[in-house]
Design an enzyme around this catalytic site. Structure first.
Site, PDB file in Angstrom:
ATOM      1  N   ASP A   1      46.089  34.397  40.212  1.00  0.00           N
ATOM      2  CA  ASP A   1      45.234  34.803  39.096  1.00  0.00           C
ATOM      3  C   ASP A   1      44.324  35.981  39.470  1.00  0.00           C
ATOM      4  O   ASP A   1      43.691  36.573  38.593  1.00  0.00           O
ATOM      5  CB  ASP A   1      44.401  33.603  38.622  1.00  0.00           C
ATOM      6  CG  ASP A   1      43.808  33.802  37.244  1.00  0.00           C
ATOM      7  OD1 ASP A   1      44.223  34.769  36.562  1.00  0.00           O
ATOM      8  OD2 ASP A   1      42.945  32.997  36.854  1.00  0.00           O
TER       9      ASP A   1
ATOM     10  N   ARG B   1      43.472  43.182  40.819  1.00  0.00           N
ATOM     11  CA  ARG B   1      43.326  44.010  42.024  1.00  0.00           C
ATOM     12  C   ARG B   1      44.694  44.354  42.619  1.00  0.00           C
ATOM     13  O   ARG B   1      44.856  45.392  43.257  1.00  0.00           O
ATOM     14  CB  ARG B   1      42.420  43.294  43.048  1.00  0.00           C
ATOM     15  CG  ARG B   1      42.908  41.956  43.490  1.00  0.00           C
ATOM     16  CD  ARG B   1      41.821  41.082  44.111  1.00  0.00           C
ATOM     17  NE  ARG B   1      41.002  40.402  43.109  1.00  0.00           N
ATOM     18  CZ  ARG B   1      39.980  39.604  43.372  1.00  0.00           C
ATOM     19  NH1 ARG B   1      39.612  39.383  44.622  1.00  0.00           N
ATOM     20  NH2 ARG B   1      39.301  39.017  42.409  1.00  0.00           N
TER      21      ARG B   1
ATOM     22  N   LYS C   1      45.785  29.377  34.496  1.00  0.00           N
ATOM     23  CA  LYS C   1      44.437  29.198  33.946  1.00  0.00           C
ATOM     24  C   LYS C   1      44.378  27.940  33.089  1.00  0.00           C
ATOM     25  O   LYS C   1      45.400  27.520  32.554  1.00  0.00           O
ATOM     26  CB  LYS C   1      44.084  30.412  33.051  1.00  0.00           C
ATOM     27  CG  LYS C   1      43.766  31.683  33.804  1.00  0.00           C
ATOM     28  CD  LYS C   1      43.445  32.813  32.832  1.00  0.00           C
ATOM     29  CE  LYS C   1      43.155  34.115  33.563  1.00  0.00           C
ATOM     30  NZ  LYS C   1      41.956  34.097  34.393  1.00  0.00           N
TER      31      LYS C   1
ATOM     32  N   ASP D   1      47.289  37.701  30.701  1.00  0.00           N
ATOM     33  CA  ASP D   1      47.035  37.118  32.021  1.00  0.00           C
ATOM     34  C   ASP D   1      46.947  35.599  31.911  1.00  0.00           C
ATOM     35  O   ASP D   1      45.897  35.061  31.579  1.00  0.00           O
ATOM     36  CB  ASP D   1      45.732  37.699  32.592  1.00  0.00           C
ATOM     37  CG  ASP D   1      45.374  37.077  33.940  1.00  0.00           C
ATOM     38  OD1 ASP D   1      46.247  36.415  34.551  1.00  0.00           O
ATOM     39  OD2 ASP D   1      44.215  37.264  34.378  1.00  0.00           O
TER      40      ASP D   1
ATOM     41  N   ASP E   1      43.069  41.374  28.503  1.00  0.00           N
ATOM     42  CA  ASP E   1      43.047  41.800  29.905  1.00  0.00           C
ATOM     43  C   ASP E   1      43.622  43.215  30.095  1.00  0.00           C
ATOM     44  O   ASP E   1      43.767  43.696  31.216  1.00  0.00           O
ATOM     45  CB  ASP E   1      43.815  40.774  30.760  1.00  0.00           C
ATOM     46  CG  ASP E   1      43.220  40.623  32.157  1.00  0.00           C
ATOM     47  OD1 ASP E   1      42.074  41.068  32.366  1.00  0.00           O
ATOM     48  OD2 ASP E   1      43.913  40.074  33.031  1.00  0.00           O
TER      49      ASP E   1
ATOM     50  N   LYS F   1      43.082  48.912  34.015  1.00  0.00           N
ATOM     51  CA  LYS F   1      43.867  47.672  34.161  1.00  0.00           C
ATOM     52  C   LYS F   1      44.550  47.342  32.839  1.00  0.00           C
ATOM     53  O   LYS F   1      43.899  47.164  31.813  1.00  0.00           O
ATOM     54  CB  LYS F   1      42.960  46.514  34.599  1.00  0.00           C
ATOM     55  CG  LYS F   1      43.651  45.136  34.628  1.00  0.00           C
ATOM     56  CD  LYS F   1      42.735  44.029  35.152  1.00  0.00           C
ATOM     57  CE  LYS F   1      43.393  42.653  35.005  1.00  0.00           C
ATOM     58  NZ  LYS F   1      42.509  41.547  35.449  1.00  0.00           N
TER      59      LYS F   1
ATOM     60  N   GLU G   1      45.139  38.920  39.970  1.00  0.00           N
ATOM     61  CA  GLU G   1      46.254  39.872  39.873  1.00  0.00           C
ATOM     62  C   GLU G   1      45.799  41.291  39.565  1.00  0.00           C
ATOM     63  O   GLU G   1      46.515  42.243  39.844  1.00  0.00           O
ATOM     64  CB  GLU G   1      47.257  39.392  38.808  1.00  0.00           C
ATOM     65  CG  GLU G   1      46.931  39.799  37.370  1.00  0.00           C
ATOM     66  CD  GLU G   1      45.608  39.250  36.844  1.00  0.00           C
ATOM     67  OE1 GLU G   1      45.144  38.226  37.375  1.00  0.00           O
ATOM     68  OE2 GLU G   1      45.026  39.852  35.922  1.00  0.00           O
TER      69      GLU G   1
HETATM   70  N1  BES Z   1      41.398  38.803  33.965  1.00  0.00           N
HETATM   71  C1  BES Z   1      40.736  37.888  34.810  1.00  0.00           C
HETATM   72  C2  BES Z   1      39.217  38.066  34.799  1.00  0.00           C
HETATM   73  C3  BES Z   1      38.499  37.511  33.603  1.00  0.00           C
HETATM   74  C4  BES Z   1      38.316  36.156  33.465  1.00  0.00           C
HETATM   75  C5  BES Z   1      37.962  38.356  32.688  1.00  0.00           C
HETATM   76  C6  BES Z   1      37.616  35.666  32.378  1.00  0.00           C
HETATM   77  C7  BES Z   1      37.253  37.881  31.613  1.00  0.00           C
HETATM   78  C8  BES Z   1      37.079  36.536  31.455  1.00  0.00           C
HETATM   79  C9  BES Z   1      41.189  38.102  36.255  1.00  0.00           C
HETATM   80  O1  BES Z   1      42.517  38.454  36.409  1.00  0.00           O
HETATM   81  C10 BES Z   1      41.020  36.802  36.949  1.00  0.00           C
HETATM   82  O2  BES Z   1      41.655  35.865  36.581  1.00  0.00           O
HETATM   83  N2  BES Z   1      40.141  36.768  37.940  1.00  0.00           N
HETATM   84  C11 BES Z   1      39.875  35.587  38.658  1.00  0.00           C
HETATM   85  C12 BES Z   1      39.729  35.932  40.114  1.00  0.00           C
HETATM   86  C13 BES Z   1      39.641  34.747  41.007  1.00  0.00           C
HETATM   87  C14 BES Z   1      40.960  34.021  41.040  1.00  0.00           C
HETATM   88  C15 BES Z   1      39.265  35.215  42.386  1.00  0.00           C
HETATM   89  C16 BES Z   1      38.592  34.977  38.112  1.00  0.00           C
HETATM   90  O3  BES Z   1      37.660  35.714  37.803  1.00  0.00           O
HETATM   91  O4  BES Z   1      38.536  33.766  37.962  1.00  0.00           O
HETATM   92 ZN    ZN Z   2      43.363  39.462  34.833  1.00  0.00          ZN
HETATM   93 MN    MN Z   3      43.791  36.757  36.481  1.00  0.00          MN
END
Ligand code: BES
Ligand code: ZN
Ligand code: MN
Length: 495
Positions: A347, A351, A277, A270, A288, A265, A349
């Protein structure tokens, strides 16, 4: 840092500092006996006076030595005989290199490979010494106007009682290659989002390719359109930076041998997109792209080791930004696989870019595909910074990755991919939605990816908790380069 290994006796070794072990109760490790004799029992005197207990975690720098070739000795506590375990050994290495790093010593000779560590062999000890030394020497200073002060320590000798065999020499070479891979991963991870863009990652990959005789290919957005990668492209819509699909090929084996494909990834920032966020710690979303960085780091290590294996890196890289053109919650896109996706949260994204990269990976006729992604905050909640989350559609592969991680102290822990979780992704309007609710967030993210990886053996590493550290120690860890490199070393050995 320069490393070498050779048979030598600690008392005759010229060095700014010789590192010797002491057991709890005061017995010297075998490699320290001759040293103590030659030094007219200066070490045993210090121990008798109570200056050094030998307890695990204790240490003592001895500056005034006579009768030996070294200028100093660093005594380190090994705890009770035959009880030293892997974690204590690694903690001890950290403290050794912290002490040496703060000292004026330009070189050091370590007599630690003959000390027995529960369940571990000599190669393991050598590997851990090299990685701990490299870790403590690492500085992220490319963006500072003046370079950070570097430790004086440049050279490390591992002194052994017997002549080191080829296994020991191999371990040393492999560990330095892995340390180089980790450094690359850390450097890329630590760079800010305004420098490390998808185009920057593409350029760095090209540089890596020309330096190590690898093949780099960069696909542009128009190429991705032709391939039907509308899920990946939906993520980049809100960004001014063009997305890139980067591939890096290492061919170390016969053409006919099916490759291992590593998919990383590469979200260079992000923000969350329209599902933006919260502001606090949003800067950390420059990390990210650590999955991508670990793919480049692992391939650099493999190339330096010259493994007889074919390994291909595939890196979907993009920013996730809010903008008039950005994807909106409720938008539906078609992936390269033909499956349609309702984007309920922009968010989620990772996947969305990974699913198209995973479909694309099939064209390399892979033996195995492993994706590495900072995918879910839920994984940080589940496993913290200790273990990466591991998911796989094949148990043998899961076990191989878990074992490789344990060996390298780059641990992973398996989580389930059971079908019961799949229904959380049901959508009223598309083939699936991109979020599965708050429950089991890391599992539903992996279940989403599993819908695109049915045709090959696959594993997914969620490194959201392990790729970087927050707070005062903020910085990239270089994980899971050690796990990946060790897995690939073992695979190359099997054939
Ligand atoms: N890059 C983030 C995951 C992340 C968050 C990694 C905090 C490390 C610390 C990912 O893109 C994301 O935002 N995931 C969301 C998914 C949710 C919207 C289902 C998350 O984990 O909040
Ligand atoms: Zn992300
Ligand atoms: Mn995200």
């Amino acid at each position: 840092m320069e490393f070498s290994i050779k048979q030598s006796s600690s008392e005759n070794q010229r060095s700014a500092c010789v590192v010797l072990g002491v057991y709890e109760g005061g017995q010297l490790a075998p490699s320290a006996h001759g040293f103590d004799e030659a030094a007219n029992h200066q070490l045993s005197d210090l121990i008798a006076r109570g200056d050094m207990t030998g307890k695990s975690g204790s240490s003592l720098m001895v500056h005034t030595l006579t009768g030996v070739a070294a200028e100093r000795a660093l005594l380190v506590g090994l705890g009770k005989q035959n009880e030293l375990n892997a974690k204590q050994f690694i903690d001890m290495l950290r403290s050794i290199f912290t002490t040496l790093g703060k000292s004026v010593c330009k070189d050091a000779a370590l007599y630690l490979t003959d000390i027995s560590v529960k369940d571990q062999d000599e190669s393991w000890k050598i590997t851990q010494i090299v990685l701990a030394a490299a870790e403590s020497a690492y500085r992220s200073d490319s963006m500072k106007s003046k370079p950070a002060e570097k430790p004086a320590l440049r050279k490390i000798l591992l002194g052994t009682a017997k002549k080191p065999g080829s296994l020991a020499q191999d371990a040393l070479k492999q560990a330095s290659a892995i340390a180089h891979g980790m450094k690359l991963a850390k450097d890329l991870g630590n760079l800010p989002g305004n420098i490390c863009t998808p185009s920057y990652l593409a350029d760095q990959t090209k540089k890596l390719a020309s330096a190590h005789k690898l093949k780099a290919t960069i696909l542009e957005e128009k190429d991705m359109e032709k391939l039907g990668m509308f899920s990946l492209l939906s993520v980049t819509r809100g960004s001014r930076q063009p997305a890139k699909l980067i591939t890096l090929e290492y061919r170390g084996a016969d053409k006919k041998q099916k490759p291992v494909v590593l998919v990383g990834k590469g979200l260079t920032f992000d923000s969350g997109g329209i599902s933006i966020k919260p502001a606090a710690e949003m800067d950390e979303m420059k990390y990210d792209m650590c999955g991508a960085a670990s793919v480049l780091g692992a391939i650099l290590a493999v190339a330096e080791m010259g493994l007889k294996l074919n390994v291909i890196g595939v890196i979907p890289s993009s920013e996730n930004m809010p903008d008039g053109a950005a994807s909106k919650p409720g938008d539906i896109v078609k992936s390269m696989s033909g499956q349609t996706i309702e984007i309920l949260n922009t968010d989620a994204e990772g996947r969305l870019i990974l699913c198209d990269a995973l479909t694309y990976a099939a064209r390399f006729e892979p033996d195995t595909v492993i994706d590495i992604a900072t995918l879910t905050g839920a994984c940080v909640i589940a496993l913290g910074g200790v273990a990466s989350g591991l998911f796989s559609n094949q148990e043998e592969l899961a076990k191989e990755l878990l074992d490789a991680g344990l060996y390298m102290n780059d641990k992973a822990w398996q989580l389930p991919l059971w079908d019961e979780y799949q229904q959380q992704l049901d959508s009223n309007f598309a083939d699936m939605q991109n979020i599965g609710g708050r429950a089991a967030g890391s599992v539903t993210a992996a279940c989403f990816l599993a819908r695109f990886t049915k045709d090959y053996r696959w594993a997914h590493l969620d490194i959201a908790g392990t790729a970087w550290k927050s707070g005062k120690e903020k910085g990239s860890t270089g994980r899971p380069v050690p796990l990946l490199a060790q897995y690939l070393i073992r695979r190359a050995g099997k054939k």
